[in-house]
Write a protein that holds these residues in place. Structure first.
Motif, short mmCIF file in Angstrom:
data_model
loop_
_atom_site.label_atom_id
_atom_site.label_comp_id
_atom_site.label_asym_id
_atom_site.label_seq_id
_atom_site.Cartn_x
_atom_site.Cartn_y
_atom_site.Cartn_z
N ALA A 62 0.83 -1.21 0.00
CA ALA A 62 0.00 0.00 0.00
C ALA A 62 0.87 1.26 0.00
O ALA A 62 0.56 2.24 -0.68
CB ALA A 62 -0.93 -0.01 1.21
N LEU A 63 1.96 1.22 0.76
CA LEU A 63 2.85 2.38 0.79
C LEU A 63 3.57 2.58 -0.54
O LEU A 63 3.78 3.73 -0.98
CB LEU A 63 3.89 2.19 1.91
CG LEU A 63 3.37 2.32 3.35
CD1 LEU A 63 4.45 1.92 4.33
CD2 LEU A 63 2.88 3.74 3.64
N VAL A 64 3.95 1.49 -1.19
CA VAL A 64 4.61 1.61 -2.50
C VAL A 64 3.69 2.23 -3.52
O VAL A 64 4.10 3.06 -4.35
CB VAL A 64 5.11 0.22 -2.96
CG1 VAL A 64 5.54 0.26 -4.42
CG2 VAL A 64 6.26 -0.25 -2.09
N GLU A 65 2.42 1.87 -3.49
CA GLU A 65 1.44 2.41 -4.43
C GLU A 65 0.90 3.77 -4.01
O GLU A 65 0.10 4.38 -4.75
CB GLU A 65 0.28 1.42 -4.59
CG GLU A 65 0.71 0.10 -5.24
CD GLU A 65 -0.41 -0.92 -5.24
OE1 GLU A 65 -1.51 -0.59 -4.74
OE2 GLU A 65 -0.19 -2.04 -5.71
N GLY A 66 1.30 4.25 -2.84
CA GLY A 66 0.83 5.56 -2.37
C GLY A 66 -0.58 5.53 -1.84
O GLY A 66 -1.28 6.55 -1.91
N LYS A 67 -0.99 4.40 -1.27
CA LYS A 67 -2.35 4.28 -0.74
C LYS A 67 -2.31 4.25 0.79
O LYS A 67 -1.27 3.98 1.40
CB LYS A 67 -3.01 3.00 -1.27
CG LYS A 67 -3.22 3.01 -2.78
CD LYS A 67 -3.86 1.71 -3.25
CE LYS A 67 -4.06 1.71 -4.76
NZ LYS A 67 -4.65 0.43 -5.23
N LEU A 68 -3.46 4.48 1.39
CA LEU A 68 -3.59 4.51 2.84
C LEU A 68 -4.24 3.21 3.30
O LEU A 68 -5.40 2.94 2.98
CB LEU A 68 -4.43 5.71 3.27
CG LEU A 68 -4.54 5.98 4.78
CD1 LEU A 68 -3.18 6.33 5.36
CD2 LEU A 68 -5.53 7.12 5.06
N SER A 69 -3.49 2.39 4.05
CA SER A 69 -4.02 1.10 4.53
C SER A 69 -4.96 1.32 5.72
O SER A 69 -4.95 2.39 6.36
CB SER A 69 -2.88 0.17 4.92
OG SER A 69 -2.12 0.74 5.97
N LYS A 70 -5.75 0.30 6.03
CA LYS A 70 -6.72 0.41 7.12
C LYS A 70 -6.01 0.55 8.47
O LYS A 70 -6.44 1.34 9.33
CB LYS A 70 -7.62 -0.82 7.13
CG LYS A 70 -8.53 -0.91 5.93
CD LYS A 70 -9.42 -2.15 6.02
CE LYS A 70 -10.34 -2.25 4.81
NZ LYS A 70 -11.20 -3.47 4.89
N ASN A 71 -4.95 -0.21 8.67
CA ASN A 71 -4.23 -0.17 9.94
C ASN A 71 -3.63 1.21 10.18
O ASN A 71 -3.72 1.78 11.28
CB ASN A 71 -3.14 -1.24 9.94
CG ASN A 71 -2.60 -1.49 11.32
OD1 ASN A 71 -3.14 -1.02 12.32
ND2 ASN A 71 -1.51 -2.25 11.39
#
Length: 526
Positions: A62-71
């Motif tokens: 998620a961090l590599v793709e620039g997204k915000l994970s639920k945790n």
């Protein structure tokens, strides 16, 4: 200021104690030389540890793709929301934009933040308590392996790697097969040179040599399962009167071993071609329908991947493989090439040389659409490729049969023909064409005949006067001289008649009558 720091073990949020020292970016590394100095700059506020490797893998992707994970979203709501007035320093600007949109938190990313992250990373063991160095190293190694495995397994760019390797191997096999077959024909040709001219197929040639061996065995061996009856009889007849040299058994064994290699490689090549065909139909079905398996695979291999090929415009797809010719033409200011690898497509091969450029341009445009549909579309059917191929075929048919015409409503209107009307013309036979005489008017003919008659009469009077003078002078000569005179007169008359052109049958009749009259006069004088 708060700092969001990601590790292989979990998320860490630090509180900056002295923000003034952060202003000196060039000398900031000195504040992180020892763990004691680092604890004076930042302090750990919260650390959220990952439960297992799968959670760490999901968070890292998620961090590599620039997204915000639920945790991460839960952590930021609990911890950072309390200090909403403070800024949050993040290592990725894209991630900061997502956090700002979803959580309404002010994020910062600058060269100062990158230097701060570098200092925290160098002293991470002293800043995060309760995390041994061995455990941290094991977590980093496990996450690196799982992340690499995930990228190789699920990356859309790497799916077509098998096609690139297969088409490269297929080209290498073709080159090796050609070298082996040429060597086999040349080697066995010293022993049986006539066989190479009788059997033209390379695989059949190698099978026949492997089964028979020495040429003396052709008479007793049965090769009907390899060759037709007619060719088999020719081979046996040629083996009896062959001009080849004798070879030993060891030479024959080496030639047979080479034939085995050729047969095995050719069988593997057919198997590899079937594999490539199936892979192309699975990954790029529309491209395969448009240009075929081999041309499509070569286009993908030349571009590097199917996604890279989809980024190319139609003009680039048309000229892929002809880059050297293109730049040479631009440098020398000559005509640029019209096609590259797409020249080997079946649709371009069907056209004549005049229309190859037009068809290759249209085929490249439709092929570019099918490539984008295969690379970026969700549907895996080949209907779009079949429709576009049908359009190119109709265009090709129109160019070859009826000339260049638009494929539209106006083209249909032009295709309508007028009603047929039978307009027959009755022609009459002209008999004047049968005559071989020159066409002269009647008045001119009559004048010519009259002129010729007067000329003949004048010449006849002159001859009579000469004859009378000769008779008066030569009365005493014998009779023999009279006969000579008659002969001379005849010769003179014949010369006169020969000088006159035969103009018409009427002139000839008049001349005959005059000859008869002259003869009767001469007889009377005698």
């Amino acid at each position: 200021m708060l700092v969001l720091f990601e590790t292989a073990a979990g998320y860490a949020i630090f509180k900056v104690l002295n923000e003034k020292k952060l202003q000196e970016v060039d000398s900031l590394w000195k504040e992180f030389e020892t763990p004691e100095k680092a604890n004076k700059i930042v302090k750990l506020k919260h650390f959220e540890k990952f439960q297992d490797t799968t959670e760490a893998l999901a968070a890292s992707t998620a961090l590599v793709e620039g997204k915000l994970s639920k945790n991460l979203k839960k952590i930021l709501k609990k911890i950072v929301a309390k200090d909403a007035h403070e800024q949050l320093a993040v290592a990725d600007a894209k991630l900061g934009g997502v956090i700002k949109d979803k959580l309404n938190l002010s994020c910062i990313h600058s060269p100062m933040v990158t230097e701060l992250m570098r200092g925290i990373r160098s002293q991470i063991e002293g800043l995060i308590t309760g995390l041994p160095s061995r455990e941290m190293a094991a977590m980093c190694l496990g996450l690196a392996h799982s992340l690499s495995r995930y990228k190789l397994k699920f990356s859309p760019d790497k799916v077509d790697t098998m096609i690139i390797q297969a088409i490269s191997l297929l080209d290498d096999l073709d080159k090796e097969l050609n070298n082996y077959i040429m060597r086999c024909r040349e080697w066995y040709g010293w022993h049986f040179p006539e066989l190479g001219k009788i059997i033209t197929d390379n695989l059949t040639y190698c099978k026949c040599v492997r089964k028979v061996g020495d040429r003396t065995n052709f008479a007793s061996s049965d090769v009907s399962d390899i060759l037709p009856e007619e060719i088999e009889e020719d081979v046996k007849a040629a083996a009896e009167i062959s001009m080849g040299t004798e070879v030993s058994e060891e030479d024959i064994n080496n030639i047979i071993h080479l034939c085995d290699q050729v047969i095995e490689i050719s069988e593997y090549r057919t198997q590899l071609y079937d594999y490539l065909k199936n892979r192309m139909m699975a990954i790029a079905p529309n491209l395969t329908v448009m240009v075929g398996e081999l041309v499509g695979a070569r286009l993908i291999a030349h571009a590097g991947s199917l996604l890279n090929l989809a980024k190319h415009p139609a003009s680039t797809v048309q000229l892929l493989g002809a880059e050297k010719a293109l730049f040479r033409a631009l440098k020398t200011k000559r005509d640029t090439p019209k096609f590259g690898l797409i020249y080997h497509a079946s649709l371009v091969g069907q056209t004549n040389t005049k229309n190859k450029g037009k068809i290759s341009r249209m085929l490249a445009a439709k092929t570019a659409l099918t490539i984008r549909y295969d690379a970026l579309g969700e549907n895996t059917s080949a209907e779009m490729g079949a429709e576009n191929r049908l359009k190119v075929e109709t265009r090709l048919r129109l160019l070859e049969e009826r000339g260049i015409r638009r494929i539209s409503g106006t083209g249909k209107a032009l295709a309508r023909t007028d009603k047929y009307q039978n307009k027959s013309e009755v022609k009459i036979f002209d008999p004047s064409g049968d005559s071989t005489l020159p066409a002269v008017s009647k008045k001119r003919k009559i004048q010519e005949v009259e002129d010729q008659d007067t000329e003949v009469a004048v010449k006849a009077k002159k001859l009579k006067a000469e004859m009378k003078e000769e008779t008066t002078v030569e009365d005493d000569e014998p009779v023999k001289k009279k006969k000579k005179k008659k002969d001379k007169e005849k010769q003179v008359e014949e010369e006169v008649l020969n000088e006159e052109p035969p103009t018409s049958p009427t002139v000839e009749n008049t001349e005959k009558k005059k000859k008869k009259k002259k003869k009767t006069k001469d007889e009377d004088e005698d």
